[in-house]
Write a protein that holds these residues in place. Structure first.
Motif, PDB file in Angstrom:
ATOM      1  N   PRO A 168      -5.794  -0.757  -2.471  1.00 39.97           N
ATOM      2  CA  PRO A 168      -5.500   0.508  -1.776  1.00 39.97           C
ATOM      3  C   PRO A 168      -4.073   0.998  -1.926  1.00 39.97           C
ATOM      4  O   PRO A 168      -3.789   2.162  -1.662  1.00 39.97           O
ATOM      5  CB  PRO A 168      -5.817   0.183  -0.311  1.00 39.97           C
ATOM      6  CG  PRO A 168      -5.594  -1.297  -0.207  1.00 39.97           C
ATOM      7  CD  PRO A 168      -6.072  -1.845  -1.515  1.00 39.97           C
ATOM      8  N   THR A 169      -3.154   0.122  -2.357  1.00 35.93           N
ATOM      9  CA  THR A 169      -1.752   0.523  -2.517  1.00 35.93           C
ATOM     10  C   THR A 169      -1.332   0.532  -3.984  1.00 35.93           C
ATOM     11  O   THR A 169      -0.155   0.693  -4.297  1.00 35.93           O
ATOM     12  CB  THR A 169      -0.824  -0.424  -1.729  1.00 35.93           C
ATOM     13  OG1 THR A 169      -0.947  -1.757  -2.270  1.00 35.93           O
ATOM     14  CG2 THR A 169      -1.185  -0.449  -0.257  1.00 35.93           C
ATOM     15  N   GLY A 170      -2.295   0.380  -4.886  1.00 36.65           N
ATOM     16  CA  GLY A 170      -1.972   0.218  -6.300  1.00 36.65           C
ATOM     17  C   GLY A 170      -1.248   1.394  -6.929  1.00 36.65           C
ATOM     18  O   GLY A 170      -0.508   1.213  -7.900  1.00 36.65           O
ATOM     19  N   ASN A 171      -1.448   2.609  -6.406  1.00 35.74           N
ATOM     20  CA  ASN A 171      -0.811   3.796  -6.976  1.00 35.74           C
ATOM     21  C   ASN A 171       0.315   4.331  -6.090  1.00 35.74           C
ATOM     22  O   ASN A 171       0.720   5.489  -6.242  1.00 35.74           O
ATOM     23  CB  ASN A 171      -1.845   4.909  -7.198  1.00 35.74           C
ATOM     24  CG  ASN A 171      -2.642   4.695  -8.467  1.00 35.74           C
ATOM     25  OD1 ASN A 171      -2.278   3.871  -9.303  1.00 35.74           O
ATOM     26  ND2 ASN A 171      -3.732   5.425  -8.624  1.00 35.74           N
ATOM     27  N   LEU A 172       0.814   3.497  -5.187  1.00 33.72           N
ATOM     28  CA  LEU A 172       1.810   3.959  -4.225  1.00 33.72           C
ATOM     29  C   LEU A 172       3.116   3.188  -4.382  1.00 33.72           C
ATOM     30  O   LEU A 172       3.127   2.045  -4.823  1.00 33.72           O
ATOM     31  CB  LEU A 172       1.276   3.773  -2.791  1.00 33.72           C
ATOM     32  CG  LEU A 172      -0.076   4.425  -2.484  1.00 33.72           C
ATOM     33  CD1 LEU A 172      -0.527   4.052  -1.080  1.00 33.72           C
ATOM     34  CD2 LEU A 172      -0.005   5.950  -2.642  1.00 33.72           C
ATOM     35  N   ASP A 173       4.217   3.833  -3.993  1.00 39.03           N
ATOM     36  CA  ASP A 173       5.500   3.133  -4.009  1.00 39.03           C
ATOM     37  C   ASP A 173       5.555   2.140  -2.849  1.00 39.03           C
ATOM     38  O   ASP A 173       4.691   2.127  -1.972  1.00 39.03           O
ATOM     39  CB  ASP A 173       6.668   4.127  -3.935  1.00 39.03           C
ATOM     40  CG  ASP A 173       6.631   4.976  -2.668  1.00 39.03           C
ATOM     41  OD1 ASP A 173       6.733   4.411  -1.561  1.00 39.03           O
ATOM     42  OD2 ASP A 173       6.485   6.214  -2.764  1.00 39.03           O
ATOM     43  N   SER A 174       6.584   1.303  -2.852  1.00 38.91           N
ATOM     44  CA  SER A 174       6.664   0.217  -1.864  1.00 38.91           C
ATOM     45  C   SER A 174       6.654   0.704  -0.428  1.00 38.91           C
ATOM     46  O   SER A 174       5.907   0.190   0.408  1.00 38.91           O
ATOM     47  CB  SER A 174       7.953  -0.584  -2.083  1.00 38.91           C
ATOM     48  OG  SER A 174       7.734  -1.636  -2.942  1.00 38.91           O
ATOM     49  N   LYS A 175       7.476   1.694  -0.132  1.00 40.40           N
ATOM     50  CA  LYS A 175       7.581   2.199   1.237  1.00 40.40           C
ATOM     51  C   LYS A 175       6.231   2.759   1.703  1.00 40.40           C
ATOM     52  O   LYS A 175       5.750   2.433   2.798  1.00 40.40           O
ATOM     53  CB  LYS A 175       8.657   3.281   1.325  1.00 40.40           C
ATOM     54  CG  LYS A 175       8.838   3.873   2.718  1.00 40.40           C
ATOM     55  CD  LYS A 175       9.987   4.878   2.731  1.00 40.40           C
ATOM     56  CE  LYS A 175      10.201   5.464   4.124  1.00 40.40           C
ATOM     57  NZ  LYS A 175       9.053   6.279   4.572  1.00 40.40           N
ATOM     58  N   THR A 176       5.609   3.582   0.856  1.00 38.32           N
ATOM     59  CA  THR A 176       4.323   4.178   1.224  1.00 38.32           C
ATOM     60  C   THR A 176       3.244   3.111   1.323  1.00 38.32           C
ATOM     61  O   THR A 176       2.371   3.176   2.193  1.00 38.32           O
ATOM     62  CB  THR A 176       3.925   5.247   0.198  1.00 38.32           C
ATOM     63  OG1 THR A 176       4.991   6.188   0.052  1.00 38.32           O
ATOM     64  CG2 THR A 176       2.676   5.997   0.647  1.00 38.32           C
TER      65      THR A 176
END
Length: 227
Positions: A168-176
């Motif tokens: 679910p976080t594979g396309n997001l930056d660290s903070k997001t």
């Protein structure tokens, strides 16, 4: 909630045959937050596809809420996916021409829920993920984090028994990424069962249980004690 007994999944034939899963057994209780980890080819995605009723095992038994999904026809599997399961994907899978509200209400339309109720429930879910202000915006008008929140709202709108989150976080930056994981943790605290595939240790650390896979086998299944 979920029980699998000795499930196996084989792809290909002869020398090209791949044992994606080999006699995997596990049990997941209601309101668990489980992370499934493993390298590419470990079987984690195949396992999630079977648990999410997107694929079926070649052998073994899968029970969802106490009911076997073996020999269920495609139409019935589709109904199970729509009514009991919510999906969150790495690439969001939002329809670009629809607003956030219409994307969230889409599963309800497939369930033949009336327009007024569908819109009301969609707004309720958007409020839950903090995005009512973006209800009438389309995906291209939103950030990656906002689009993933929309996807989460869509996954929740039919009040599923379990949410499956595939990277679910594979396309997001660290903070997001950590903002999205905080949201998933909040949903878990409210009673939602979540099963997540990830290859990132810091993301898996949000779960209460980590299942590690290798070559189609479960090699570790541990409960995480939160400080």
């Amino acid at each position: 909630m979920i029980t699998v007994n000795n499930i196996s999944r084989i792809y290909g034939e002869g020398s090209a045959q791949v044992n994606a899963l080999s006699n995997v057994s596990l049990h997941i209780e209601e309101n668990e937050f489980v992370a499934i980890m493993g390298t590419s080819g470990s079987g984690k995605s195949t396992l999630m596809n079977i648990l999410g009723c997107l694929d079926t095992p070649d052998s073994g038994e899968y029970l969802l809420s106490g009911e076997s999904v073996k020999n269920i026809d495609d139409e019935s599997l589709s109904q199970i996916r729509n009514q009991k399961i919510g999906f969150i994907f790495q690439t969001f899978h939002l329809l670009p021409r629809l607003t956030a509200q219409d994307n969230v209400s889409l599963p309800l339309r497939y369930s033949h829920v009336g327009s007024e109720e569908a819109d009301s429930r969609a707004i309720e879910m958007l409020e839950k993920v903090g995005l009512t202000s973006r209800a009438h915006h389309k995906p291209f008008e939103m950030s990656g984090g906002q689009r993933q929140r929309i996807a989460i709202a869509r996954a929740l709108v039919n009040k599923p028994k379990v949410i499956f989150a595939d990277e679910p976080t594979g396309n997001l930056d660290s903070k997001t990424s950590h903002e999205i994981m905080d949201l998933l943790c909040k949903l878990h605290q409210q009673g939602q069962t979540i099963i997540m595939v990830t290859h990132e240790e810091d993301i898996a650390a949000y779960a209460n249980r980590i299942i590690r896979m290798k070559d189609g086998h479960v090699i570790e299944d541990k409960t995480c004690v939160k400080q």
